[in-house]
Design a protein around this motif. Structure first.
Motif, short mmCIF file in Angstrom:
data_model
loop_
_atom_site.label_atom_id
_atom_site.label_comp_id
_atom_site.label_asym_id
_atom_site.label_seq_id
_atom_site.Cartn_x
_atom_site.Cartn_y
_atom_site.Cartn_z
N MET A 86 0.95 -1.27 -0.08
CA MET A 86 0.28 0.00 0.16
C MET A 86 1.04 1.74 0.04
O MET A 86 1.42 0.88 0.94
CB MET A 86 -0.53 -0.19 1.09
N ALA A 87 0.76 2.53 -0.76
CA ALA A 87 1.09 3.54 -1.04
C ALA A 87 0.70 4.65 -0.08
O ALA A 87 -0.37 5.02 -0.54
CB ALA A 87 1.84 4.15 -2.09
N GLU A 143 5.74 3.53 1.72
CA GLU A 143 5.91 2.13 1.97
C GLU A 143 4.76 1.00 2.43
O GLU A 143 5.80 1.25 3.32
CB GLU A 143 6.28 2.09 0.03
N ILE A 144 3.68 0.57 2.99
CA ILE A 144 3.72 -0.34 3.14
C ILE A 144 4.08 -2.07 2.46
O ILE A 144 2.16 -2.37 1.61
CB ILE A 144 2.77 -0.26 4.16
N LEU A 186 2.25 -5.66 2.39
CA LEU A 186 1.00 -5.81 3.26
C LEU A 186 0.83 -7.66 3.12
O LEU A 186 1.11 -8.20 3.85
CB LEU A 186 -0.44 -5.94 1.86
N THR A 231 -3.91 -1.13 -4.07
CA THR A 231 -2.71 -1.69 -3.49
C THR A 231 -1.49 -1.48 -4.88
O THR A 231 -2.37 -0.97 -6.08
CB THR A 231 -2.73 -2.95 -3.46
N ARG A 265 -7.17 -12.65 1.37
CA ARG A 265 -5.92 -10.95 1.61
C ARG A 265 -5.94 -10.52 2.69
O ARG A 265 -5.53 -10.09 3.44
CB ARG A 265 -6.32 -9.96 0.29
N PHE A 266 -7.70 -10.25 3.09
CA PHE A 266 -7.63 -9.49 4.65
C PHE A 266 -7.00 -10.20 5.31
O PHE A 266 -7.24 -9.68 6.65
CB PHE A 266 -9.00 -9.80 4.43
N SER A 267 -6.81 -11.27 5.53
CA SER A 267 -6.23 -11.88 6.59
C SER A 267 -4.83 -12.05 6.98
O SER A 267 -4.48 -11.49 8.15
CB SER A 267 -6.64 -13.96 6.38
N VAL A 317 -3.65 -9.40 5.50
CA VAL A 317 -3.78 -7.55 6.15
C VAL A 317 -2.87 -6.79 7.07
O VAL A 317 -2.67 -6.67 7.62
CB VAL A 317 -4.53 -6.57 5.35
N MET A 318 -4.72 -8.33 8.19
CA MET A 318 -4.25 -7.88 9.47
C MET A 318 -3.62 -8.58 10.35
O MET A 318 -2.97 -8.36 11.43
CB MET A 318 -5.68 -8.38 9.67
N THR A 350 -0.38 -8.44 8.93
CA THR A 350 0.52 -7.37 8.88
C THR A 350 0.14 -6.31 9.92
O THR A 350 1.32 -5.63 10.31
CB THR A 350 0.52 -6.89 7.37
N MET A 351 -0.96 -6.05 9.41
CA MET A 351 -1.07 -5.02 10.22
C MET A 351 -0.79 -5.12 11.96
O MET A 351 -0.10 -4.30 12.71
CB MET A 351 -2.95 -4.74 10.83
N GLN A 352 -1.27 -6.12 12.41
CA GLN A 352 -0.79 -6.94 13.40
C GLN A 352 0.73 -6.38 14.76
O GLN A 352 1.16 -6.09 15.42
CB GLN A 352 -1.24 -8.20 14.45
N ILE A 377 2.43 -4.56 12.80
CA ILE A 377 2.87 -3.14 12.33
C ILE A 377 2.88 -2.50 14.11
O ILE A 377 3.54 -1.64 14.85
CB ILE A 377 3.20 -2.55 11.48
#
Lengths: 228, 228
Positions: free
Chosen positions: A65-66, A72-73, A75, A99, A138-140, A142-143, A145-147, A149
């Protein structure tokens, strides 16, 4: 095998395929192609036309994600055996974000063009639902990754990365990776990664070599990776 | 109207309903209930049994991701007109993460129990696909949140919050909210929010009162909210 044969045998194995009627099958097989991307080439971003469904045959694709000012992250990454649809987000009404897909190394990728995916999924609920299932996967990702970070310390994120590489290479303790690459993978800065690796090295948990990290204490890395 | 009538008229209006057969319709309507939650009550977390599909009738529900050491990130909020399925994540194979749902104030919520959703969606591809569409909507919400947390400055996130409240209240410049609540909403610390609000107040953009923020320069707030 010819390209057409590879396309056919790969796509026929995707879950939705048996639920298509003959003309839908033909439409998809006839229009899907293998595209070759070289290292660092962009497969898809907000400037590209909607690409389509992406099925990697070889190589690794990084999906990021930019931000508008260039941050940039990472995902998630895609490899052989994965399927992605965020590069066909124009065919999913519910997805309102963009994305970026970048070839991490040289890649061969089957592309089922967005226009074909779009038309067939409008008539065929099974393809529609397959696309949404892939998006939920993909939602899973990303979650997760979010966790990492937002909740995890950098040393833990490095340990998770090293453990992943160790498992992927069938328990080879010599991980071929630069500190820059580790930083990119865990969404951190190179300086921060260097500092942590130095500490781990001083503690005799790893050994640092040029372009390599050698795990000396795998139990320590495992414990750190799974720590609460 | 009786509870059963409210349940019936609400659920009949959901997109998937007309695609169900008579016995599926009956099964869902008979088993769905209205539950009342009081402020700060947890509707669902990783300790709860799988709840089901959630359709708020009144009040606001906050959906968060919690770390194992108690940190919390607001992912999105639900209000009347929304539907959520992450509280029925047990019925979506592709979803492998847990969220927490908390009543932000007193709420009335229709619950279509997970067991019913699960059974019907296994036979009915339209309900299956509806659930995944809702999940894809939430995916977009979460990406928006992630973008804000990772890419935007705090003052911009506060401006977005104030502008949202302003629009929601039909252009009332007096926003009833504590600094603590702003902090929670934008996933920041109270001290940080206080610092930014003080600066905005010194710049005469807002006025701070007890439990209120009054927008004095709406154009400034708008510009800040939409800045790149």
């Amino acid at each position: 095998m010819s390209d057409a044969d590879v396309v056919k045998s790969t796509i026929e194995n995707l879950e939705f395929f048996s639920k298509l009627d003959e003309s839908e099958k033909e439409r998809i097989l006839k229009n899907s192609i293998i595209k070759t991307y070289s290292k660092n080439q962009i497969l898809y971003d907000h400037n590209s036309e909607c690409l389509g469904m992406v099925v990697p045959l070889s190589g690794t694709i990084r999906v990021t994600m930019a931000s508008e000012n260039g941050k940039e992250i990472n995902l998630y990454t895609l490899e052989q055996g994965d399927v992605d649809v965020l590069s066909a987000s124009c065919v999913i009404n519910q997805i309102s974000f963009d994305t970026v897909m970048i070839a991490e190394d040289n890649c061969d990728v089957i592309i089922i063009p967005a226009i074909v995916v779009s038309e067939v999924q409008k008539k065929n609920i099974y393809l529609h639902s397959y696309i949404l299932e892939i998006a939920a996967n993909r939602f899973s990702d990303v979650m997760w990754t979010m966790q990492q970070i937002l909740f995890m310390r950098i040393d833990q994120r490095i340990a998770i990365f090293l453990l992943d590489e160790y498992v992927k290479s069938h328990k080879n303790v010599m991980i071929k990776v630069t500190q820059e690459e580790i930083a990119k993978n865990i969404n951190s800065a190179r300086e921060v990664v260097t500092r942590i690796l130095k500490r781990m090295s001083a503690d005799d948990v790893i050994e640092i070599r040029r372009g390599k990290v050698i795990i000396k204490d795998i139990d320590y890395i495992k414990n750190l990776a799974i720590a609460d």
